[in-house]
Design an enzyme around this catalytic site. Structure first.
Site, PDB file in Angstrom:
ATOM      1  N   LYS A 139       0.813  -1.225   0.000  1.00 42.67           N
ATOM      2  CA  LYS A 139       0.000   0.000   0.000  1.00 42.67           C
ATOM      3  C   LYS A 139       0.843   1.269   0.000  1.00 42.67           C
ATOM      4  CE  LYS A 139      -4.397  -1.952   1.201  1.00 42.67           C
ATOM      5  NZ  LYS A 139      -5.365  -2.331   2.235  1.00 42.67           N
ATOM      6  N   ARG A 182      -3.395 -10.431   4.778  1.00 42.17           N
ATOM      7  CA  ARG A 182      -3.863 -10.385   3.377  1.00 42.17           C
ATOM      8  C   ARG A 182      -2.739  -9.784   2.544  1.00 42.17           C
ATOM      9  NH1 ARG A 182      -6.096  -6.938  -0.308  1.00 42.17           N
ATOM     10  NH2 ARG A 182      -7.732  -7.793  -1.643  1.00 42.17           N
TER      11      ARG A 182
HETATM   12  N1  HH2 Z   1      -7.432  -4.035   0.930  1.00 39.24           N
HETATM   13  C1  HH2 Z   1      -7.818  -4.040  -0.354  1.00 39.24           C
HETATM   14  C2  HH2 Z   1      -8.908  -4.804  -0.777  1.00 39.24           C
HETATM   15  N2  HH2 Z   1      -9.585  -5.578   0.094  1.00 39.24           N
HETATM   16  N3  HH2 Z   1      -9.880  -6.406   2.284  1.00 39.24           N
HETATM   17  C3  HH2 Z   1      -9.526  -6.424   3.569  1.00 39.24           C
HETATM   18  N4  HH2 Z   1     -10.185  -7.201   4.442  1.00 39.24           N
HETATM   19  N5  HH2 Z   1      -8.473  -5.667   4.044  1.00 39.24           N
HETATM   20  C4  HH2 Z   1      -7.754  -4.843   3.211  1.00 39.24           C
HETATM   21  O1  HH2 Z   1      -6.835  -4.141   3.689  1.00 39.24           O
HETATM   22  C5  HH2 Z   1      -8.121  -4.808   1.834  1.00 39.24           C
HETATM   23  C6  HH2 Z   1      -9.207  -5.611   1.392  1.00 39.24           C
HETATM   24  C7  HH2 Z   1      -7.037  -3.226  -1.347  1.00 39.24           C
HETATM   25  O2  HH2 Z   1      -6.010  -3.993  -1.943  1.00 39.24           O
HETATM   26  P1  HH2 Z   1      -6.112  -4.645  -3.394  1.00 39.24           P
HETATM   27  O3  HH2 Z   1      -7.200  -5.656  -3.441  1.00 39.24           O
HETATM   28  O4  HH2 Z   1      -4.808  -5.156  -3.825  1.00 39.24           O
HETATM   29  O5  HH2 Z   1      -6.436  -3.407  -4.324  1.00 39.24           O
HETATM   30  P2  HH2 Z   1      -7.730  -2.986  -5.132  1.00 39.24           P
HETATM   31  O6  HH2 Z   1      -8.787  -2.654  -4.142  1.00 39.24           O
HETATM   32  O7  HH2 Z   1      -7.265  -1.820  -5.946  1.00 39.24           O
HETATM   33  O8  HH2 Z   1      -8.158  -4.168  -5.989  1.00 39.24           O
END
Ligand code: HH2
Length: 281
Positions: free
Chosen positions: A216, A251
């Site tokens: 992040k 995660r």
């Molecule tokens: N962060 C993201 C998405 N889902 N779920 C939980 N429980 N906790 C988190 O910190 C979290 C999450 C964001 O990361 P990513 O899926 O890689 O990015 P994007 O939302 O752009 O797909």
């Protein structure tokens, strides 16, 4: 509950999106997403978190039909090819969660903590699925515009307690609930750091705490790394520090390095037996 007694679970991220902040477009082809999920499982991910909608700052969201079109072939493929891994559906839409649970998912990762869709809580209550309740200030479109708290940890903790009570009142047993401070969701760099410093205060709520620091932007701000793929060392550092404070679910996009780091970290606090990761939470 602390790092010495609880099993560690790695949740590998499988983003089936064109626009996720760190890997958008890479796994939009279902076969590539399935292969990626299998790789993460082989590296030690006990849970594969499949998502079809980016929640990056500024994102607008996608219609349910498009989300279903993205995630369902991947969930079906992983349920078939990786039966030992648990599948989590990263969605705030009940219709998507319902289809995913029908295809073998056993965890609903709802970044709105059951606020996004009025059907979600009852759907989960009527299933045997677990759910992850995450804190977010505002919504992805606006959350990074000047987020403010008097005490970020106290406020996130109060929010999670309140959402947990909401879930219990809707019929979801407490034993099926995981809690997540929502690193990067309506937080400045200092808010994220304060949450990590005092994450034990969330662990004290008595449910497994999930953290999603992986790649992040606050890690980029701290290290000067603008490319998310260069933030693996920063990700590892946060996971090890959080592990020491009792966090048990991580995660992450980069399962292998976090698995190795937590294996070594676990061996320094308890007699070494095998890998610290488990296939259950
Ligand atoms: N962060 C993201 C998405 N889902 N779920 C939980 N429980 N906790 C988190 O910190 C979290 C999450 C964001 O990361 P990513 O899926 O890689 O990015 P994007 O939302 O752009 O797909």
């Amino acid at each position: 509950m602390n790092a010495r007694s609880e099993p560690v679970t790695l949740m590998g991220v499988v983003n089936v999106t064109p626009d996720s902040f760190s890997d958008g477009g890479r796994y939009l082809d279902p076969n590539k997403a399935i292969a990626h999920g299998l790789k993460l499982a082989a590296e030690g991910a006990a849970i594969l978190d499949v998502g079809g909608e980016s929640t990056r700052p500024g994102s607008e969201g996608v219609p349910a039909e498009e989300e279903l079109h993205r995630v369902m072939p991947v969930i079906e493929g992983l349920a078939d090819a990786a039966p030992a891994a648990r599948i989590s559906i990263d969605t705030s839409k009940a219709v998507v969660a319902q289809a995913a649970l029908g295809a073998g998912a056993t965890l609903v990762n709802d970044v709105t903590a059951l606020r996004g869709d009025p059907e979600m809580a009852h759907l989960i209550a009527d299933s045997k699925a677990d759910c992850c309740l995450m804190h977010m200030l505002g919504d992805p479109r606006t959350m990074q515009i000047n987020p403010r708290y008097d005490d970020v940890v106290d406020e996130v903790k109060a929010f999670l307690e309140q959402r947990m009570q909401f879930a219990i009142d809707a019929g979801i047993p407490a034993q099926r609930i995981l809690l997540d401070p929502g690193i990067g969701f309506g937080k400045t760099v200092e808010h994220n750091l304060e949450l990590l410093r005092r994450i034990d205060e969330l662990v004290a709520l008595g449910r497994p705490v999930v953290i999603g620091t992986s790649r992040k932007s606050f890690l980029g701000r701290l290290t000067g790394r603008s490319d998310p793929e260069e933030r693996i060392a920063g990700t590892v550092a946060t996971c090890v520090m959080a592990f020491e404070k009792g966090v048990t679910v991580f995660r992450v996009h980069d399962v292998a390095p976090v698995h190795d780091a937590l294996t070594v970290a676990a061996a320094t606090v308890a007699p070494w037996t095998t890998s610290p990761t488990s296939t259950t939470r």
